[in-house]
Design an enzyme around this catalytic site. Structure first.
Site, mmCIF file in Angstrom:
data_model
loop_
_atom_site.group_PDB
_atom_site.id
_atom_site.type_symbol
_atom_site.label_atom_id
_atom_site.label_comp_id
_atom_site.label_asym_id
_atom_site.label_seq_id
_atom_site.Cartn_x
_atom_site.Cartn_y
_atom_site.Cartn_z
ATOM 1 N N ASN A 9 0.853 -1.184 0.000
ATOM 2 C CA ASN A 9 0.000 0.000 0.000
ATOM 3 C C ASN A 9 0.892 1.239 0.000
ATOM 4 O O ASN A 9 1.504 1.573 1.021
ATOM 5 C CB ASN A 9 -0.907 -0.013 1.241
ATOM 6 C CG ASN A 9 -1.793 1.219 1.334
ATOM 7 O OD1 ASN A 9 -1.912 1.990 0.386
ATOM 8 N ND2 ASN A 9 -2.417 1.406 2.481
ATOM 9 N N TRP A 10 0.975 1.903 -1.128
ATOM 10 C CA TRP A 10 1.850 3.071 -1.247
ATOM 11 C C TRP A 10 1.257 4.316 -0.595
ATOM 12 O O TRP A 10 1.935 5.326 -0.466
ATOM 13 C CB TRP A 10 2.145 3.351 -2.725
ATOM 14 C CG TRP A 10 3.219 2.474 -3.285
ATOM 15 C CD1 TRP A 10 3.726 1.325 -2.732
ATOM 16 C CD2 TRP A 10 3.928 2.670 -4.515
ATOM 17 N NE1 TRP A 10 4.690 0.789 -3.541
ATOM 18 C CE2 TRP A 10 4.839 1.595 -4.643
ATOM 19 C CE3 TRP A 10 3.870 3.624 -5.528
ATOM 20 C CZ2 TRP A 10 5.694 1.465 -5.742
ATOM 21 C CZ3 TRP A 10 4.711 3.502 -6.616
ATOM 22 C CH2 TRP A 10 5.620 2.435 -6.714
ATOM 23 N N LYS A 11 -0.029 4.264 -0.245
ATOM 24 C CA LYS A 11 -0.707 5.397 0.384
ATOM 25 C C LYS A 11 -0.527 6.655 -0.485
ATOM 26 O O LYS A 11 -0.565 6.559 -1.707
ATOM 27 C CB LYS A 11 -0.209 5.582 1.817
ATOM 28 C CG LYS A 11 -0.376 4.301 2.653
ATOM 29 C CD LYS A 11 -0.081 4.481 4.103
ATOM 30 C CE LYS A 11 -0.283 3.174 4.834
ATOM 31 N NZ LYS A 11 -0.093 3.302 6.291
ATOM 32 N N HIS A 93 -9.472 0.714 5.245
ATOM 33 C CA HIS A 93 -8.190 0.898 5.926
ATOM 34 C C HIS A 93 -8.401 1.809 7.132
ATOM 35 O O HIS A 93 -9.239 2.710 7.111
ATOM 36 C CB HIS A 93 -7.166 1.502 4.961
ATOM 37 C CG HIS A 93 -5.765 1.480 5.476
ATOM 38 N ND1 HIS A 93 -5.298 2.411 6.375
ATOM 39 C CD2 HIS A 93 -4.733 0.641 5.232
ATOM 40 C CE1 HIS A 93 -4.034 2.156 6.658
ATOM 41 N NE2 HIS A 93 -3.665 1.090 5.979
ATOM 42 N N GLU A 95 -6.876 4.241 8.222
ATOM 43 C CA GLU A 95 -6.731 5.669 7.941
ATOM 44 C C GLU A 95 -7.981 6.229 7.280
ATOM 45 O O GLU A 95 -8.336 7.397 7.490
ATOM 46 C CB GLU A 95 -5.490 5.896 7.075
ATOM 47 C CG GLU A 95 -4.199 5.623 7.841
ATOM 48 C CD GLU A 95 -3.003 5.305 6.978
ATOM 49 O OE1 GLU A 95 -1.944 5.031 7.550
ATOM 50 O OE2 GLU A 95 -3.139 5.320 5.724
ATOM 51 N N GLU A 163 -5.000 -5.236 10.704
ATOM 52 C CA GLU A 163 -4.002 -4.205 10.942
ATOM 53 C C GLU A 163 -4.218 -3.572 12.313
ATOM 54 O O GLU A 163 -5.125 -2.764 12.488
ATOM 55 C CB GLU A 163 -4.069 -3.133 9.849
ATOM 56 C CG GLU A 163 -5.485 -2.713 9.452
ATOM 57 C CD GLU A 163 -5.511 -1.411 8.666
ATOM 58 O OE1 GLU A 163 -4.494 -1.082 8.058
ATOM 59 O OE2 GLU A 163 -6.550 -0.735 8.714
ATOM 60 N N GLY A 169 2.935 2.103 11.008
ATOM 61 C CA GLY A 169 3.871 3.208 10.883
ATOM 62 C C GLY A 169 4.572 3.592 12.164
ATOM 63 O O GLY A 169 5.314 4.573 12.201
ATOM 64 N N SER A 207 3.693 -2.654 10.473
ATOM 65 C CA SER A 207 5.153 -2.615 10.634
ATOM 66 C C SER A 207 5.818 -3.925 10.205
ATOM 67 O O SER A 207 6.686 -4.452 10.909
ATOM 68 C CB SER A 207 5.516 -2.268 12.080
ATOM 69 O OG SER A 207 5.087 -0.959 12.410
ATOM 70 N N GLY A 228 2.976 -1.298 4.256
ATOM 71 C CA GLY A 228 2.958 0.125 3.957
ATOM 72 C C GLY A 228 4.298 0.627 3.468
ATOM 73 O O GLY A 228 4.713 0.370 2.341
ATOM 74 N N GLY A 229 5.009 1.344 4.332
ATOM 75 C CA GLY A 229 6.247 2.009 3.945
ATOM 76 C C GLY A 229 7.278 1.105 3.307
ATOM 77 O O GLY A 229 7.995 1.521 2.383
#
Length: 249
Positions: A9-11, A93, A95, A163, A169, A207, A228-229
């Site tokens: 997920n590049w967000k 998600h 967010e 999640e 994050g 994470s 994610g990241g």
């Protein structure tokens, strides 16, 4: 047998130059023993789909509207994602739930729209730190699962991503026992509700890094990850894909 899935997920990250990472990932993992998916911003979906072609990397969206079309400025329909080359879409998600006030009914409506457009919906559930500290994890996750999935969801068109919100994050990861407890609970809930509940894939998201991927993927009922990241760079996502490819079935 459930086919494992590594989803990135590049967000709200990425420009056309970032597509080089997809090419690097495909070169490093030309024939992974798992499915590989990247969900970039909507501005990159079509270009990424063209670049990915028939290679090992699939492309997905990060959200969709429940309606197929209409006066919804700034939104994107599931049919549009499909037309741009997406095969999957992330829904619910944390967010989106927190920043945009999306509730379970909204996520369920979006999931129906995704299915109608021929997309695989990756439906996210997870607890906050306050929920975890109060011992409400399973109650919260169970309620989200119940409310977010349409009654006609199937293992073929729906993936569940757990999640823990407090780990996203933050560099914090639940213990393997905590991950296993939630994934076992989700499996039991799905099996009780759906005829093919044993076939739904369960992803862990929170994470996930090259350093901890292998041990997470060894946990029962963990069928992959929503990353994610660490999915933004091939040098980070590639080892995660490799760890999932090597994980026990």
């Amino acid at each position: 047998m459930r086919r494992k899935l590594a989803a990135g997920n590049w967000k709200m990250n990425g420009t056309p130059a970032s597509l080089d990472e997809v090419a690097a990932l495909a070169a490093a993992q030309p024939a992974p023993a798992c499915e590989v998916l990247i969900c970039p911003p909507a501005t990159l979906i079509a270009a990424m789909a063209r670049l990915a072609g028939r290679g090992p990397v699939m492309v997905g969206g990060q959200d969709c509207h429940a309606a197929a079309q209409g006066a919804h400025t700034g939104d994107i329909a599931a049919t549009m994602l499909r037309d741009a080359g997406a095969s999957h879409v992330i829904l619910g998600h944390s967010e989106r739930r927190a920043d945009h006030g999306e509730d379970d009914a909204t996520v369920r409506a979006k999931t129906r729209a995704a299915h109608a457009a021929g997309l695989v919906a990756i439906v996210c559930v997870g607890e906050t730190e306050a929920d975890r500290d109060a011992g409400r994890t399973l109650a919260v996750v169970g309620a989200q699962l119940l409310g977010s999935l349409p009654e006609d969801a199937t293992a073929a068109d729906t993936v569940i991503a757990y999640e823990p919100v407090w780990a996203i994050g933050a560099g914090r990861t639940p213990t393997l026992a905590q991950i296993g407890e939630v994934h076992d609970f989700l499996r039991a809930e799905l099996t009780a509700r759906f005829a093919d509940g044993a076939g739904f894939r369960l992803l862990y998201g929170g994470s996930v890094k090259p350093a901890n991927a292998a041990e997470i993927f060894a946990v029962a009922n963990v069928d992959g990850a929503l990353v994610g990241g660490a999915s933004l760079k091939a040098q980070d996502f590639g080892p995660i894909v490799a760890a999932l490819s090597a994980a026990p079935s």
